[in-house]
Enzyme design. Structure first.
Site, PDB file in Angstrom:
ATOM      1  N   GLY A  18      -4.179  13.215 -20.455  1.00  0.00           N
ATOM      2  CA  GLY A  18      -4.743  12.708 -21.705  1.00  0.00           C
ATOM      3  C   GLY A  18      -5.671  13.754 -22.313  1.00  0.00           C
ATOM      4  N   TYR A  55      10.182   8.541 -10.073  1.00  0.00           N
ATOM      5  CA  TYR A  55       9.376   7.991 -11.163  1.00  0.00           C
ATOM      6  C   TYR A  55       9.730   6.517 -11.387  1.00  0.00           C
ATOM      7  CZ  TYR A  55       8.505   6.703 -16.012  1.00  0.00           C
ATOM      8  OH  TYR A  55       8.154   6.019 -17.134  1.00  0.00           O
ATOM      9  N   ASN A 111      12.992   4.827 -24.850  1.00  0.00           N
ATOM     10  CA  ASN A 111      12.338   6.124 -25.110  1.00  0.00           C
ATOM     11  C   ASN A 111      11.351   6.043 -26.272  1.00  0.00           C
ATOM     12  OD1 ASN A 111      14.743   6.663 -23.515  1.00  0.00           O
ATOM     13  ND2 ASN A 111      14.224   8.804 -23.832  1.00  0.00           N
ATOM     14  N   LEU A 125      12.444  14.946 -25.546  1.00  0.00           N
ATOM     15  CA  LEU A 125      13.456  15.466 -26.464  1.00  0.00           C
ATOM     16  C   LEU A 125      12.923  15.800 -27.864  1.00  0.00           C
ATOM     17  CD1 LEU A 125      16.438  16.056 -27.059  1.00  0.00           C
ATOM     18  CD2 LEU A 125      16.700  13.641 -27.680  1.00  0.00           C
ATOM     19  N   ARG A 157      20.053  17.901 -16.463  1.00  0.00           N
ATOM     20  CA  ARG A 157      18.751  17.803 -15.823  1.00  0.00           C
ATOM     21  C   ARG A 157      18.870  16.806 -14.670  1.00  0.00           C
ATOM     22  NH1 ARG A 157      13.891  15.759 -19.660  1.00  0.00           N
ATOM     23  NH2 ARG A 157      14.965  13.817 -19.319  1.00  0.00           N
TER      24      ARG A 157
END
Ligand code: UDP
Length: 328
Positions: free
Chosen positions: A35, A145, A174, A194, A286
């Site tokens: 942050g 994750y 997203n 992205l 990826r």
């Protein structure tokens, strides 16, 4: 007062604006690892913000927040969020995301704070068995994750049964775009997402946008995702809080635009909106990416009264304005 963990981050800070605009006083707890202090300074110009720099992994630091402030509910964003890094360094993810959340939830139990809205993810579904994905889709996260987010959802379920903590888990697709007044936006370092990566390739001489994977089993060979505007997401957190107050019951909701857009389509839209030629190259897949994800958000529409209002064009436009603002 509403406590927002990770409120100096991307979605957390937009959520903070939403609560401030609705007249709430907030406490933001953030270790500022990802942050930004500038974000806190911006939030302070909008409404009443109490900032506590602290780390959820430190039990006393989060207990002190509950001792000091009269917290009515928690909106929990703090956590690591990068899929690739989580594959390479799962220890970091399990340690931070799980232990941090446990410390937070235990403090809630100790100080009798009953309501929490948790920032979860569509990554908990893993590879799509069908699309659009509703909340009944099989749960099978394929990267650490997503697994940490699922474990935290499971902990919340058990903390409801044992301690009466009521939670709403918001499973985002997203997040995209920036504050429409361009006071805040997406600023990760390093940037992995992205839309900011496409836009940065316009401004940064040495940066070429990479398309990760062009032979996925999708119409144009690139991954399909559901890009949902960050201000729309922010609004869902307040609606979720009101739902908890009104219904006193736990639930989970998918938050998406309900439209699938491929990487190539996002890239083409960015070229159109910015009017720029954007340097790009095709690159290998990826690790940990799944080909197609997009949401069925009918449950959120029906029960929370939420829907994604902004288009991907609007998200790309505000993200572009934000990138320009960062370079002024
Ligand atoms: N992506 C890409 N190039 C980039 C960043 C992302 O091709 O520089 C692709 C990525 O492989 C995925 C999609 O864009 O298919 C969305 O990735 P992002 O990291 O934004 O979000 P995620 O879906 O991983 O949460």
């Amino acid at each position: 007062m509403i406590l927002i963990t990770g409120g100096a981050g991307y979605i957390g800070s937009h959520c903070a604006i939403n609560f401030l605009n609705a007249g709430y006083e907030i406490a933001v707890f953030d270790n500022l690892e990802n942050g930004h202090i500038e974000t806190i300074n911006t939030l302070k110009t909008i409404g009443k913000v109490n900032f506590i720099k602290g780390d959820l992994k430190n039990r006393e630091e989060i207990r002190n927040v509950f001792k000091t402030y009269n917290i009515d509910a928690v909106i929990h964003f703090a956590g690591y969020i990068e899929v690739t890094e989580s594959v390479q360094n799962p220890s970091k993810y399990y340690r931070n995301n799980i232990i941090g959340s446990l410390n937070l939830f235990d403090a809630m139990v100790e100080f009798s704070v009953k309501y929490i809205v948790f920032s979860s993810t569509c990554s908990i579904y893993g590879d799509a068995k069908y699309t659009p994905i509703n909340e009944n889709h099989p749960i099978n996260p394929i990267n650490p994750y997503g697994k940490t987010k699922l474990i935290i959802e499971n902990i919340l379920e058990d903390y409801d049964k044992a301690y009466g903590i009521k939670s709403v888990c918001l499973r985002y697709f997203n997040a995209a775009g920036a504050d429409s007044k361009i006071r805040l936006g997406e600023t990760h370092s390093p940037e992995t997402h992205l839309i900011p990566n496409i836009l940065k390739s316009i401004f940064e001489e040495d940066k070429t946008f990479k398309i990760f994977g062009t032979d996925y089993n999708t119409p144009d060979g690139t991954c399909i995702r559901d890009y949902v505007n960050v201000e729309d997401l922010a609004q869902a957190h307040r609606l979720a809080y009101l739902y908890l107050q009104g219904n006193n019951k736990s639930d989970c909701f998918n938050l998406g635009s309900e439209k699938g857009t491929s990487v190539k389509e996002v890239f083409d839209t960015a070229k159109k909106i910015t009017g720029k030629e954007i340097k790009y190259q095709n690159a290998p897949k990826r690790q940990g990416d799944t080909p197609i994800l997009y949401a069925d958000s009918s449950k959120a529409r029906k029960i929370l009264g939420w829907q994604a209002n902004k288009t991907i064009e609007e998200s790309i436009k505000s993200a572009y304005e934000w990138e320009k603002f960062l370079r002024q």
